[in-house]
Design a protein around this motif. Structure first.
Motif, PDB file in Angstrom:
ATOM      1  N   SER A  71       0.827  -1.205   0.000  1.00  0.00           N
ATOM      2  CA  SER A  71       0.000   0.000   0.000  1.00  0.00           C
ATOM      3  C   SER A  71       0.867   1.263   0.000  1.00  0.00           C
ATOM      4  N   VAL A  75       1.078   4.209  -2.989  1.00  0.00           N
ATOM      5  CA  VAL A  75       0.886   5.639  -2.722  1.00  0.00           C
ATOM      6  C   VAL A  75       2.136   6.415  -3.117  1.00  0.00           C
ATOM      7  N   SER A  92      -2.181  16.155  -0.852  1.00  0.00           N
ATOM      8  CA  SER A  92      -3.052  15.050  -0.435  1.00  0.00           C
ATOM      9  C   SER A  92      -2.316  13.710  -0.511  1.00  0.00           C
ATOM     10  N   LEU A  93      -1.587  13.504  -1.609  1.00  0.00           N
ATOM     11  CA  LEU A  93      -0.838  12.260  -1.767  1.00  0.00           C
ATOM     12  C   LEU A  93       0.307  12.160  -0.762  1.00  0.00           C
ATOM     13  N   GLU A  95       0.321  13.435   2.228  1.00  0.00           N
ATOM     14  CA  GLU A  95      -0.305  13.119   3.512  1.00  0.00           C
ATOM     15  C   GLU A  95      -0.643  11.630   3.592  1.00  0.00           C
ATOM     16  N   ARG A  96      -1.211  11.099   2.505  1.00  0.00           N
ATOM     17  CA  ARG A  96      -1.520   9.658   2.471  1.00  0.00           C
ATOM     18  C   ARG A  96      -0.253   8.812   2.576  1.00  0.00           C
ATOM     19  N   LEU A  97       0.804   9.235   1.895  1.00  0.00           N
ATOM     20  CA  LEU A  97       2.073   8.506   1.943  1.00  0.00           C
ATOM     21  C   LEU A  97       2.628   8.504   3.362  1.00  0.00           C
ATOM     22  N   GLN A  99       0.989   8.808   6.108  1.00  0.00           N
ATOM     23  CA  GLN A  99       0.119   7.966   6.926  1.00  0.00           C
ATOM     24  C   GLN A  99       0.456   6.482   6.707  1.00  0.00           C
ATOM     25  N   LYS A 100       0.621   6.080   5.463  1.00  0.00           N
ATOM     26  CA  LYS A 100       0.948   4.682   5.160  1.00  0.00           C
ATOM     27  C   LYS A 100       2.310   4.299   5.720  1.00  0.00           C
ATOM     28  N   GLU A 103       1.933   3.776   9.441  1.00  0.00           N
ATOM     29  CA  GLU A 103       1.290   2.472   9.699  1.00  0.00           C
ATOM     30  C   GLU A 103       2.285   1.327   9.510  1.00  0.00           C
TER      31      GLU A 103
END
Length: 108
Positions: A71, A75, A92-93, A95-97, A99-100, A103
């Protein structure tokens, strides 16, 4: 304050005391008792069950880390291919990166 003094404060002159010889003897006796075949079988089965469960937990954790890595990689590819001029999408990307990656780090 020793136990005799503590007993004296409570109005008694005695304290509970016992020697370690009796305890050592009883533990030695229990250690030397031959376990029954049923007890050995049950202990073996418990060890096998615990080992199998541990192996399943490790495999599950490894699959979870693998899925999170996949995942995060996807991203990152999207982020890497994003046009830097499009700040809204890039932010946005990113931020998602992040977050991943957090995790993934927590799972490891």
């Amino acid at each position: 304050m020793d136990s005799a003094e503590a007993g004296a404060e409570k109005g008694t002159r005695r304290c509970l005391a016992f020697g370690s010889g009796a305890i050592d003897h009883e533990i030695g006796e229990q250690v030397c008792v031959t376990p029954s075949p049923h007890a050995l079988g049950a202990a073996r089965q418990a060890a096998l069950t615990t080992s199998a469960q541990h192996a399943r937990e490790i495999e599950s954790k490894n699959l979870q880390v693998e899925a999170l890595q996949y995942s995060a990689d996807r991203v990152f590819e999207q982020f890497d291919q994003c046009d830097p001029k499009n700040r809204l999408v890039a932010d946005s990307l990113e931020e998602r990166l992040n977050q991943k990656l957090a995790e993934l780090h927590a799972a490891r």
